[in-house]
Structure formats: C-alpha cells, structure tokens
Design a protein around this motif. Structure first.
Motif, PDB file in Angstrom:
ATOM      1  N   ARG A   6      23.949  36.056  42.344  1.00  0.00           N
ATOM      2  CA  ARG A   6      24.694  36.938  41.177  1.00  0.00           C
ATOM      3  C   ARG A   6      24.302  36.260  39.832  1.00  0.00           C
ATOM      4  O   ARG A   6      24.366  36.896  38.813  1.00  0.00           O
ATOM      5  CB  ARG A   6      26.145  36.941  41.126  1.00  0.00           C
ATOM      6  N   MET A   7      24.139  34.961  39.874  1.00  0.00           N
ATOM      7  CA  MET A   7      23.844  34.178  38.685  1.00  0.00           C
ATOM      8  C   MET A   7      22.764  33.162  38.849  1.00  0.00           C
ATOM      9  O   MET A   7      22.982  32.327  39.827  1.00  0.00           O
ATOM     10  CB  MET A   7      25.296  33.580  37.782  1.00  0.00           C
ATOM     11  N   TYR A  29      24.474  30.895  41.816  1.00  0.00           N
ATOM     12  CA  TYR A  29      25.719  31.374  42.307  1.00  0.00           C
ATOM     13  C   TYR A  29      25.901  32.747  43.204  1.00  0.00           C
ATOM     14  O   TYR A  29      25.023  33.635  42.670  1.00  0.00           O
ATOM     15  CB  TYR A  29      26.509  31.714  41.128  1.00  0.00           C
ATOM     16  N   HIS A  54      37.061  24.908  32.304  1.00  0.00           N
ATOM     17  CA  HIS A  54      37.304  25.070  33.637  1.00  0.00           C
ATOM     18  C   HIS A  54      37.118  23.922  34.703  1.00  0.00           C
ATOM     19  O   HIS A  54      36.832  22.770  34.233  1.00  0.00           O
ATOM     20  CB  HIS A  54      36.233  26.157  34.371  1.00  0.00           C
ATOM     21  N   TYR A  71      32.379  24.657  43.487  1.00  0.00           N
ATOM     22  CA  TYR A  71      33.348  25.665  43.080  1.00  0.00           C
ATOM     23  C   TYR A  71      33.861  25.839  41.573  1.00  0.00           C
ATOM     24  O   TYR A  71      34.258  24.505  41.369  1.00  0.00           O
ATOM     25  CB  TYR A  71      34.490  25.986  43.902  1.00  0.00           C
ATOM     26  N   THR A  74      36.875  29.594  36.854  1.00  0.00           N
ATOM     27  CA  THR A  74      36.923  30.532  36.417  1.00  0.00           C
ATOM     28  C   THR A  74      35.836  31.649  37.046  1.00  0.00           C
ATOM     29  O   THR A  74      35.780  32.786  36.720  1.00  0.00           O
ATOM     30  CB  THR A  74      36.171  30.259  35.112  1.00  0.00           C
ATOM     31  N   LEU A  75      35.398  31.178  38.175  1.00  0.00           N
ATOM     32  CA  LEU A  75      34.613  32.173  39.308  1.00  0.00           C
ATOM     33  C   LEU A  75      34.867  32.106  40.623  1.00  0.00           C
ATOM     34  O   LEU A  75      33.987  31.516  41.432  1.00  0.00           O
ATOM     35  CB  LEU A  75      33.087  31.603  39.171  1.00  0.00           C
ATOM     36  N   GLU A  77      35.330  34.077  43.062  1.00  0.00           N
ATOM     37  CA  GLU A  77      34.596  34.741  44.001  1.00  0.00           C
ATOM     38  C   GLU A  77      33.081  34.196  44.507  1.00  0.00           C
ATOM     39  O   GLU A  77      32.667  34.601  45.502  1.00  0.00           O
ATOM     40  CB  GLU A  77      34.479  36.142  43.791  1.00  0.00           C
ATOM     41  N   LEU A  78      32.821  33.116  43.782  1.00  0.00           N
ATOM     42  CA  LEU A  78      31.418  32.666  43.825  1.00  0.00           C
ATOM     43  C   LEU A  78      31.447  31.196  44.408  1.00  0.00           C
ATOM     44  O   LEU A  78      32.229  30.456  44.116  1.00  0.00           O
ATOM     45  CB  LEU A  78      30.797  32.737  42.424  1.00  0.00           C
TER      46      LEU A  78
END
Length: 117
Positions: A6-7, A29, A54, A71, A74-75, A77-78
């Motif tokens: 996704r990133m 990510y 973060h 992990y 702030t993300l 789900e990724l």
C-alpha cells in the motif's frame, strides 16, 4: 507476503539511517492480513519517533540482527517490511520520500516522488 504494498518508499530519518547503515531506509507497507507467515525468533526494539510523532516496534532477527518488519502506531492496519528482505525479487520502484529534510545532499531522487519532511 501476498499482494502489492500500500505504501512503498524511502525514509531519511536518523533512525532509518542507523537501522540500515545507509543514507536511507527502504520501507514497504502491506496490510497485516497479507502476511502469509512469520517464523523464527525475533527481538524487538521499541521507541517513540519524535519527528513523525508515532511509536514503532521493530522486529529483528535474533540470530543475525537484520531488521525484518515493524509496526507503526499511526498505521495500525499495516506492517512495514524492510526492502532488503525481498532480495532477488523484482520490486516496484518506491514513490515517496519521508523525513526528506534529512536527505543526504548528494542523493538525487527521481522526479515525481511525493516528499514529506
């Protein structure tokens, strides 16, 4: 790992520079659900990234010390995976640069990349 990231970018913060021993860290990510398997013993380095505000929990190999995945609070789900863990695979080119203000002066990045300090 299944699917596309996704990133997909590079980070020039001092933490990533120290993590890789290079001018930047390569980060990809993926959704946590894309992880097929995590095996082997890892140790964790946890810290608060003040510049990006973060928390991170970086997992590294207990045998060789290679950073494997992390992990970011702030993300949620990724999962971040170090680009070097995909050695030999045809990876898509990164398209963003974070902590860009810390980029080494000699480093030239392709036009069109998204940048963020």
């Amino acid at each position: 790992m299944s699917g596309q990231p996704r990133m997909n970018g590079v980070c020039h913060c001092q933490n990533c520079q120290r993590r890789t021993g290079s001018a930047f860290g390569r980060s990809m990510y993926f959704p946590k659900a894309s992880v097929v398997e995590i095996s082997g013993e890892t140790l964790v380095y946890a810290f608060h990234h003040q510049a990006q505000n973060h928390d991170q929990r970086r997992h590294f190999c207990a045998r060789c010390g290679t950073t494997l995945f992390w992990y970011v609070s702030t993300l949620p789900e990724l999962i971040g995976i170090a680009g070097g863990c995909f050695a030999g695979e045809d990876l898509p080119a990164p398209d963003y640069s974070v902590s860009h203000a810390n980029k080494a002066a000699w480093l030239q990045l392709p036009e069109g990349w998204h940048t963020r300090d």
